[in-house]
Design a protein around this motif. Sequence first.
Motif, short mmCIF file in Angstrom:
data_model
loop_
_atom_site.label_atom_id
_atom_site.label_comp_id
_atom_site.label_asym_id
_atom_site.label_seq_id
_atom_site.Cartn_x
_atom_site.Cartn_y
_atom_site.Cartn_z
N TYR A 38 14.20 48.99 -13.46
CA TYR A 38 14.42 48.44 -12.11
C TYR A 38 14.42 49.62 -11.15
O TYR A 38 14.97 50.68 -11.44
N SER A 39 13.81 49.43 -9.97
CA SER A 39 13.86 50.49 -8.95
C SER A 39 13.76 49.87 -7.56
O SER A 39 13.16 48.81 -7.38
N ASP A 68 18.61 46.90 2.74
CA ASP A 68 19.97 47.43 2.70
C ASP A 68 20.49 47.32 1.27
O ASP A 68 20.02 46.48 0.49
N PHE A 69 21.52 48.12 0.96
CA PHE A 69 22.09 48.02 -0.38
C PHE A 69 22.66 46.62 -0.62
O PHE A 69 22.58 46.08 -1.73
N ALA A 70 23.23 46.01 0.44
CA ALA A 70 23.80 44.66 0.30
C ALA A 70 22.76 43.65 -0.17
O ALA A 70 23.09 42.69 -0.88
N GLU A 71 21.51 43.87 0.20
CA GLU A 71 20.44 42.94 -0.16
C GLU A 71 20.06 43.04 -1.65
O GLU A 71 19.52 42.09 -2.22
N ILE A 72 20.30 44.19 -2.25
CA ILE A 72 19.88 44.36 -3.65
C ILE A 72 21.07 44.45 -4.59
O ILE A 72 20.90 44.59 -5.81
N ARG A 77 23.70 44.58 -9.94
CA ARG A 77 24.80 44.12 -10.79
C ARG A 77 24.26 43.40 -12.04
O ARG A 77 24.75 43.60 -13.15
N ALA A 78 23.22 42.60 -11.86
CA ALA A 78 22.65 41.85 -12.98
C ALA A 78 22.07 42.78 -14.04
O ALA A 78 22.19 42.53 -15.24
N HIS A 79 21.43 43.88 -13.60
CA HIS A 79 20.85 44.82 -14.56
C HIS A 79 21.93 45.62 -15.30
O HIS A 79 21.70 46.07 -16.43
N LEU A 80 23.09 45.76 -14.65
CA LEU A 80 24.15 46.55 -15.27
C LEU A 80 25.07 45.71 -16.17
O LEU A 80 25.87 46.28 -16.92
N LEU A 81 24.93 44.41 -16.10
CA LEU A 81 25.84 43.52 -16.80
C LEU A 81 25.85 43.80 -18.30
O LEU A 81 24.81 43.87 -18.95
N ASP A 82 27.06 43.92 -18.86
CA ASP A 82 27.28 44.12 -20.30
C ASP A 82 26.61 45.39 -20.83
O ASP A 82 26.27 45.47 -22.02
N CYS A 83 26.41 46.37 -19.99
CA CYS A 83 25.78 47.64 -20.40
C CYS A 83 26.80 48.78 -20.40
O CYS A 83 27.84 48.72 -19.76
N PHE A 101 29.20 49.65 -3.66
CA PHE A 101 29.65 48.26 -3.82
C PHE A 101 30.89 48.00 -2.97
O PHE A 101 30.98 46.98 -2.27
N LEU A 102 31.85 48.89 -3.03
CA LEU A 102 33.10 48.70 -2.29
C LEU A 102 32.86 48.69 -0.78
O LEU A 102 33.52 47.95 -0.04
N ASN A 103 31.88 49.51 -0.31
CA ASN A 103 31.60 49.58 1.14
C ASN A 103 31.06 48.27 1.69
O ASN A 103 31.14 48.02 2.90
N ILE A 104 30.48 47.42 0.83
CA ILE A 104 29.97 46.12 1.31
C ILE A 104 30.90 44.98 0.89
O ILE A 104 30.53 43.80 0.94
#
Length: 823
Positions: A38-39, A68-72, A77-83, A101-104
């Motif tokens: 993912y990129s 924006d980061f909020a848009e992606i 999060r989905a790519h990082l799930l259970d990793c 993540f915390l900033n948004i």
Amino acid sequence: MTRYAVVDLEATDAHSSENKIIQIGIALVENGQIVGTYSSEVNPHEPLLPRISELTGLSDERLKIAPDFAEIAAEVRAHLLDCVFVAHNAKFDYGLLEKSFLNIGLEFNEMPRIDTVDLARVFYPTFEKYGLEMLSRKLKLSHDHPHAALSDALATAELLLKMENKIRKLPRAVLEELLRHADNLLFESKLFLQNQLAQTELAPAGLQIVHNIATKKHPAADRLTDANQKARENADANQNQREITEENAKMRPAGFPQAPTKPSANFEENIHRLGLSIRGKQEKMAHLVQEELNFPQTSFIEAPTGMGKTYGYLLPLLAAGEKIIISTATKVLQKQLLQDVAPKLEATFGLKMARIVGTKNYISLSKFSQLLYNDMDGKNFEIFKMKVLVWLTETTTGELDELSTVMTNSDYFAAISHDGYVNSKNFHYEQDFWLRAQKLAEKAAVKVVNHAYLIERLADYPESFLENRLLVVDEAQQLFPIMENAGQKSLKITDELLKIDPSTSENPQLTKRLQESLVFQLNKKILDPVKIKMDADELGLTELSALLAAENQIIWRENGRIYASEQDFYNFEKLIPQTTKLFMFGATLSLSKDKPSFPELLGFNDYRFFKIDSEVAKNQELITLTDSPNIKNLNLIDYAHYTADTIGQLSMLKLPIVVLFTSKSSLTFAAEKLSADGFNILAQDINGTPAQIKKKFDKGESKILLGLGSFWEGVDFDKQNQVLLVIPRLPFATPDDILTKKYAQKFENPFYDFNVPMATLKLRQAIGRVNRRKNQYSSIIILDNRLSGKSYAKRMRKNLSEALPVKMLNFLETVSEIKKFLI
């Protein structure tokens, strides 16, 4: 099955607490494969710093249309799930991602983290750098676009898989021992090791495992068990004949027999069998060496560099059936002989060459195994133990200088260095590297040692060390500083002063006055040994008194220690048994044409001296700059910066550059300036040992090498077809140097009659380092404008012109001349 998310982030600034993500790359790893990527670029809503834009290739215009980061965030999060989160410097990437993540206003799900920098330190224990670009080059990782997030993530994922594969090849006992110390790794990196445990074998082929330490198996003939030693020696003799590999066979020139045979009495034939071309001066030396075997006296032979001196003395001695000990000035030169000469000797003549260094250079497995009992010695020491465990499964020598010095110190190495004591009842006896080196050397036709080890062994038990072998000392002029270091005695001043306690004395006031007197005497610019000894005697400082007891010593203070040395040079001749035939070789064994000098200074009275004259090189030129700043008008830092700027300008020529400094501080300041200016450099003791940075330079990992000491005297740069040698400062010895003081007693005008010739000889030695073959071309640039002056400079230029053309040019003319000569 564990799933790893290998993440790399590019940011507006790597160091600011207010930095923002501008690019994210994720490579998903599962079951030993990269299973997804993912990129995305990210709009930071602020302009990029020029250096960040240049580093990443990103621009403000390009990022303005990025999401924006909020848009992606949901996709990330989905790519990082259970990793398990993996990064090359996980603290940075994890921290920035969590902050984003915390900033948004979104919660960041905590993940186990693995840091590949920490793991690489352990599993690539001989590397000197662990940046991703360097690891990509060394390990041939796919890394087409450094500092592009996905390219970095993919390279890190490949690195993770390579380490996974490497760990699985370790014996289970070794991995279990690594896990005992792995709590010192960053974050949850230990988890990665635990995940591989079930995939390891109990006893992988090729390794000898004793308890929790594994080393490469020695051939049966090299095992050290005493019971069957004789039978194994016989087996070794047979094995030697069978072990001529196809690779060695290819090294033999066409038309010569495939089986190795002893060298003949004909030097030219031997040279041709090695696939080399004979040189006139080399042949002259060979005949001279052959004749000198008939004379018992020590034979001094001065010969120019670049004439094939090693084969010139080695082949006639081996043809005469001699067993030989060769002593070289440095460990680097020892390695050069083993790498360049030894394989050809064995393949062509069936003769083995073995290298021996001092005992403390080898690891003591007994000491190391004791250290492993404790796993609470601090993070860096525990990681050091881990990388030693891995290194032991790879090394064939057990020499500690193979290990990386990154985040270590000398105390770590001292804790596991060999002391020469070996007990056959010790569990690791058969694995002992030092003992194996001795056994292999006994069987070799040629032993290779360095001068420091030679002097140490000659002083202790010369007859058993020499074993009726002929002794060859190469670069014999380098014996002086090494013998001086070996002969000096010293004490740490604070250790002596701490022994004084007026409160426990019968006369506290007298003791206090004597203590003050001693401190005063020890702090004087010129020490008075008589007065210091009187105070030391009164205070009962027996070690200090003993240091000063001998008459006619030179006494001085340096770096918090008090030193004592004999007034005259240490006598090398006295160390040599009368029955030993000795050859002394060097490019610079005489200070003038009239008198050799060096033999007498080494204690020889009855000797034979020969000089093979050099020819003016056609493949070299020396340029002394006429417009460089006056070295006396600049301080150390300013002149180092001038040197760095000049090197930077010369680097535009795209040629390999070797820079030889006369002081470590000058090298350090120049290295810092070059690094700050963005140059990729290899600096001695900053980027590795001399041997390590030389190897990297030869491989082309950097085009700029900054060296000291051994690079002046005996490290050959023979892999480069064209090379620039830059010398910032003329190599005059300092007046306070102990050897200079001793030399001064031998000459009426020490500076003109000794310092100037010695500096010239040192320059010629350095020049010889980049003239190793006729088709190698080099320009030598002297930045020190004192060489373009009159008086002694004129004498130096005349002497240098006997070896190569000497030109005086300004910098612009110099660049133009280099282009004509080298490009």
